[in-house]
Each structure stands twice: as C-alpha cells, then as structure tokens.
Scaffold this motif. Structure first.
Motif, PDB file in Angstrom:
ATOM      1  N   LEU A  67       0.925  -1.236   0.188  1.00 43.23           N
ATOM      2  CA  LEU A  67      -0.144   0.088   0.039  1.00 43.23           C
ATOM      3  C   LEU A  67       0.976   1.200   0.013  1.00 43.23           C
ATOM      4  O   LEU A  67       0.602   2.412  -0.957  1.00 43.23           O
ATOM      5  N   LEU A  68       1.979   1.412   0.841  1.00 44.46           N
ATOM      6  CA  LEU A  68       2.852   2.467   0.755  1.00 44.46           C
ATOM      7  C   LEU A  68       3.226   2.704  -0.660  1.00 44.46           C
ATOM      8  O   LEU A  68       3.684   3.779  -0.944  1.00 44.46           O
ATOM      9  N   SER A  69       3.857   1.342  -1.008  1.00 46.49           N
ATOM     10  CA  SER A  69       4.451   1.398  -2.327  1.00 46.49           C
ATOM     11  C   SER A  69       3.435   2.151  -3.320  1.00 46.49           C
ATOM     12  O   SER A  69       4.024   2.970  -4.067  1.00 46.49           O
ATOM     13  N   ALA A  70       2.385   1.506  -3.519  1.00 46.65           N
ATOM     14  CA  ALA A  70       1.438   2.283  -4.357  1.00 46.65           C
ATOM     15  C   ALA A  70       1.217   3.663  -4.083  1.00 46.65           C
ATOM     16  O   ALA A  70       1.228   4.568  -4.930  1.00 46.65           O
ATOM     17  N   LEU A  71       1.155   3.966  -3.010  1.00 45.65           N
ATOM     18  CA  LEU A  71       1.229   5.611  -2.271  1.00 45.65           C
ATOM     19  C   LEU A  71       2.291   6.449  -3.114  1.00 45.65           C
ATOM     20  O   LEU A  71       2.133   7.395  -3.662  1.00 45.65           O
ATOM     21  N   MET A  72       3.450   5.707  -3.011  1.00 46.19           N
ATOM     22  CA  MET A  72       4.659   6.382  -3.527  1.00 46.19           C
ATOM     23  C   MET A  72       4.482   6.481  -5.039  1.00 46.19           C
ATOM     24  O   MET A  72       4.919   7.418  -5.528  1.00 46.19           O
ATOM     25  N   VAL A  73       4.228   5.424  -5.655  1.00 50.45           N
ATOM     26  CA  VAL A  73       4.050   5.526  -7.125  1.00 50.45           C
ATOM     27  C   VAL A  73       3.288   6.821  -7.579  1.00 50.45           C
ATOM     28  O   VAL A  73       3.439   7.400  -8.446  1.00 50.45           O
ATOM     29  N   ASP A  74       2.055   6.616  -7.015  1.00 45.45           N
ATOM     30  CA  ASP A  74       1.151   7.615  -7.344  1.00 45.45           C
ATOM     31  C   ASP A  74       1.582   9.023  -7.123  1.00 45.45           C
ATOM     32  O   ASP A  74       1.475   9.948  -8.093  1.00 45.45           O
ATOM     33  N   GLY A  75       2.390   9.145  -5.739  1.00 46.04           N
ATOM     34  CA  GLY A  75       2.973  10.322  -5.430  1.00 46.04           C
ATOM     35  C   GLY A  75       4.072  10.881  -6.578  1.00 46.04           C
ATOM     36  O   GLY A  75       3.830  12.035  -6.966  1.00 46.04           O
ATOM     37  N   PHE A  76       4.979  10.011  -6.917  1.00 47.58           N
ATOM     38  CA  PHE A  76       5.667  10.453  -8.030  1.00 47.58           C
ATOM     39  C   PHE A  76       5.243  10.537  -9.438  1.00 47.58           C
ATOM     40  O   PHE A  76       5.557  11.678  -9.785  1.00 47.58           O
ATOM     41  N   ALA A  77       4.184   9.951  -9.570  1.00 43.86           N
ATOM     42  CA  ALA A  77       3.423  10.323 -10.831  1.00 43.86           C
ATOM     43  C   ALA A  77       2.700  11.663 -10.904  1.00 43.86           C
ATOM     44  O   ALA A  77       2.841  12.182 -11.802  1.00 43.86           O
ATOM     45  N   GLU A  78       2.004  11.870  -9.635  1.00 45.62           N
ATOM     46  CA  GLU A  78       1.587  12.984  -9.747  1.00 45.62           C
ATOM     47  C   GLU A  78       2.499  14.337  -9.761  1.00 45.62           C
ATOM     48  O   GLU A  78       2.283  15.388 -10.058  1.00 45.62           O
TER      49      GLU A  78
END
Lengths: 249, 249
Positions: A67-78
């Motif tokens: 879950l944290l990884s997914a948040l990080m991926v989304d964060g970098f994408a944003e």
DNA sequence: CGTCCTTCGTTACGAGGCTTCACGTTTGTG
DNA sequence: CACAAACGTGAAGCCTCGTAACGAAGGACG
C-alpha cells in the motif's frame, strides 16, 4: 487469465471498475491518514474510516508495504504531472522561465502536501524493505526523467550557452555522454551538471523547509529567500546576465 | 537527591560510571542495528546482542522514542564536532576554503554513515512524536548554529564583499538583522542568504546521494559533480573570481 | 561483619497491530 | 435458476512494545 479473449477485452467489466474505485478509495483514505496522523499508518483505521474491517484490505493490497509503495508510485506520478504541466506552460527557449517554473513547481509540491513529500523523499519509512526499492524506485526515476527530458528540450535550443561554470571531470563527461542512450539522445555533460545543480539546490531547500529545519525563518522570509535562490540558479546557468553590481570591480 | 552534598559531588560514583557505560553501549548497539537492518529497530534485538533481555533496557530509556531521540542528539552533536574540526582547520579569512571544508565535511558525514544521516534528516521516523521535536530539535539547531557562527567569523573578515547576488527581500532583511539577537550579534542579510544557499545546495546533494536518488551516476562522477558544486558555491559567494570564459561576451 | 536500600535484570503478562484462515454473503454469468 | 468468483467478517496466531512483580547484586552504614 484462463481465456485469452478476456485478456484482450479493453472495456473493463463492472467488477473491475468497482474494484478500481475501491483501490482508489483505499489509497485516498490512507493518504488522508498520513496527512493527519503522520507516518504510523494503521490498517484498522483505514478500514474503519471506510466502513470495513482490516482484513478486507488484504483483498486489494497484499501487504502494508505494498500500500505504501502504491502511494509512493502515485505520488511520484502526480509530481511528474505537476512538473510537466508547469514546464509546458513555459516558452521553449526561455531557460530562465524554465528554471523558475521547475523550482516553484517542485517547492509547491512539497509545501502543498508535506506528508506526501515526506513519503516520497524521507527515506527511513517504517518497514522500508526490498519491495519498495523495486516498485517506487522506477517511479522516482520517472520523475527525474521528466525534469531531464524537459530540460533537454530547452537546452537543445542552445540556451545553456554561457553557464557560469562548466567544469566537469572526465568520468562524468563520459558518463553523461553515454549513459542516456536509453532515450536515444546524448546530453552535454555541462547541461546535465546544471540539472544536478538545480536539483540539489531546489530539493535541498524543499527538504529543509518541509522537514522543519528552517523553522527559525518566517514564511515570508522563506519565500523571499527562495526567490533569491531561483535568481541565483538562473545566473549560474547563464540564463540571466550577471547583475550590474557597483561594488564589483 | 536527599542530601545536597551528594548533588554537589563532582566525581561520579562507581554506579554512575557503569550506568553511563551501559547507556553508551546500548546506543552503540542500537546504531549498529540501524546501520544493518534499517529503521526497524527492535528492542529485543538490542538486548540480545548485549546479552540481556528487552525489559532491562527500560531501566535506561523510558521509551523506544527516547532511545531514538538520544541517538539523534548524539548524531547532531557528532556532526557539529566534525564540522567544527573541519572548519577550524581553515584560515580565518579564506571564504573559499571555508566553503570547501564545510561542504566536504557535510557530505562526508552523510557518506560515512548513511543510516545515521537518515536518522537525522529523514523525517518520517516510525513513531515520530512530540518528544523528538523537543529533544532533537535543539540539537539540530545547534548543528545549524555551528555552521552559522563559523561562517559569521569568516564573514566578519569581510570576505563576502562581492557575492554574485545579494538580493534579499525586505522581510528577510529585517529578520536576519534582528532575529539573532540571542547571540548578541547581527548578521548581514546577504551573508545569511549565502549560508542558506550553501546549506540548501549541500544538504540537497547529500540527501539525494544518501537516499539513493542518484543511483544512475557512478561514484567517481558524483565526486566530480560535487567538486563542481563546491566551485559554483565559491563563485556565487564571491569567494572566487569568475572564470575567464572565452564564450562569454 | 550484618543489615538495609538502591539498582539492576529476569520472567510473566497484557495491549495492540499485522496477517492468515475459514466461513458466509454478495454479485455477475451461463 | 445454478454456479463460480470475488468480497467481507469474525476468530485466531504471531510479534513487538511496554508494565508489573519478583529475585539478585552490590555499595552504604551501623
């Protein structure tokens, strides 16, 4: 996965849509929790806020780390999206404008959501394991690549003609000339150096500010100092002529 | 605490000495664990490595957070020590040398012990609570003060006479002139601006490097780029004359 | 030397979070 | 309607933090 026809279906089924929506809601709720309660993210809290129980979340994320990884991926994408949007609004031959836009966008991303910035760039996350490296690492690299490619477009216009300093060592010169073959283009070593200089200064400022190491400076003064920082970066890359300083011989 | 005579005793009793040694050993073991296994520090592991059991550690640290706080305080103190040592070795009127020494020392501190640097500057520690703010905050400020006071000594020699940019906003100018009354001295706003610029660039480089956001650059190339960064900082503060660039009009 | 008191360390234990499992329930499908 | 897949829940196991009660070591003082 059993039928190849299902794999080729382009329109997502209803189930897939509602599942995607649930995943999105989980991530949004989790980010909210991160913003409020800091880094200690409790699975049970997320579930309760969504009217569910904790084990249900494991249908969507195998792990708390994932879950944290997914948040990080989304964060970098944003972050990439915001940077891209800010940079596309600049003129393609305006290096000074590029620097200002990139710096302001970078800093604003950090200021607008310190928790997310911390998630992305504060390394020692709880339970930071191998998994994060392999999923969020490329995402972080993509953000870097966004800056790099955009800067290269500006540099191709020849706007980095007069950097204040263009010293680079032999090792770096060869690396910069060869390493980026993946994109099919070579980058002048001094341009890449300018990018790294820019990145270090802006990232350092954002980190210091976000992680509260500049608490002794008021908000307005910080804004002014950041402006000065931008101007300095414009000068050192040769995007602006040096100021006429009467004290200067 | 019952007799005032005991309070005034300057020589620590045997018990106090062995207790201090135990505290030191706990901290050393904990730092070792941090270096090996990352941020997830288990009390039981520390105890086992010391041939003890976990609850014994609570005789020395009330909390897991307090242990981390102690490590942070020690880390900032050590950083200050190293910076001071590096800066005292420079000539008092050599701003360029000061910049090089400070930058190299700062970066080396990060490179020599990435785990400790992460502990100090990667904010989102597990269980980061109010307590850390009140104990490690001043310690971090002390490190900043080390740089500041040392830089002020150099600046008082008049070496910052020709910075490349000395723009400062009105808010910052007043703050920089007044805020440091605690030390009894006022700081020129542009000098303080130079310090912040230095800090952002060096800290940003160290963070990017330590947190593995520069993995696409080889070690040697990173060294060269850091050298270029130092030279740039020397130029922008006026410590070095601008290079003779034939391309420059 | 014997006693007391402080400190230290241990075992036992409870609280809370992550994660799995077995079981019902919903939902889309043929 | 029957079936299968996905979904959600309660119960339970495990691990770690932190507390409590107890015993042992060792210096202080008569």
């Amino acid at each position: 996965m059993r039928s190849t026809a299902a794999e080729l279906e382009k329109v997502p089924s209803r189930r897939e849509r509602v599942r995607a929506a649930t995943i999105k809601e989980i991530k949004a709720t989790a980010m909210g929790m991160l913003r409020e309660h800091g880094a200690d993210l409790r699975f049970a809290d997320i579930a309760r806020e969504m009217g569910m129980t904790a084990p249900a979340l494991y249908r969507y994320f195998a792990d708390r780390d994932q879950l944290l990884s997914a948040l990080m991926v989304d964060g970098f994408a944003e972050m990439s999206t915001q940077l891209t949007a800010a940079l596309e609004a600049t003129e393609p031959d305006d290096l000074a404008g590029w620097i200002r836009a990139a710096a302001v966008s970078y800093r604003n991303f950090a200021k607008a959501d310190p928790a997310r910035f911390s998630l992305l760039f504060g390394l020692p996350n709880p339970g930071f394991g191998q998994h994060n490296q392999h999923t969020s690492g490329p995402a972080a690299g993509a953000t870097m690549a966004t800056l790099e490619q955009s800067l290269r477009a500006v540099i191709d216009k020849g706007q980095l003609a007069h950097p204040l300093i263009r010293y680079v060592g032999p090792q770096w010169a060869t690396e910069a000339g060869t390493a980026q073959a993946a994109d099919g283009a070579r980058i002048p070593a001094d341009a890449y150096q300018a990018l790294l200089h820019f990145l270090a200064a802006v990232h350092g400022f954002a980190c210091l500010e976000t992680f509260d190491h500049l608490h002794w400076i008021s908000d307005q003064a910080r804004d002014e100092l950041f402006e000065a920082q931008i101007e300095l970066l414009q000068l050192t890359t040769g995007a602006l002529p040096p100021p006429s300083d009467p004290d200067r011989p």
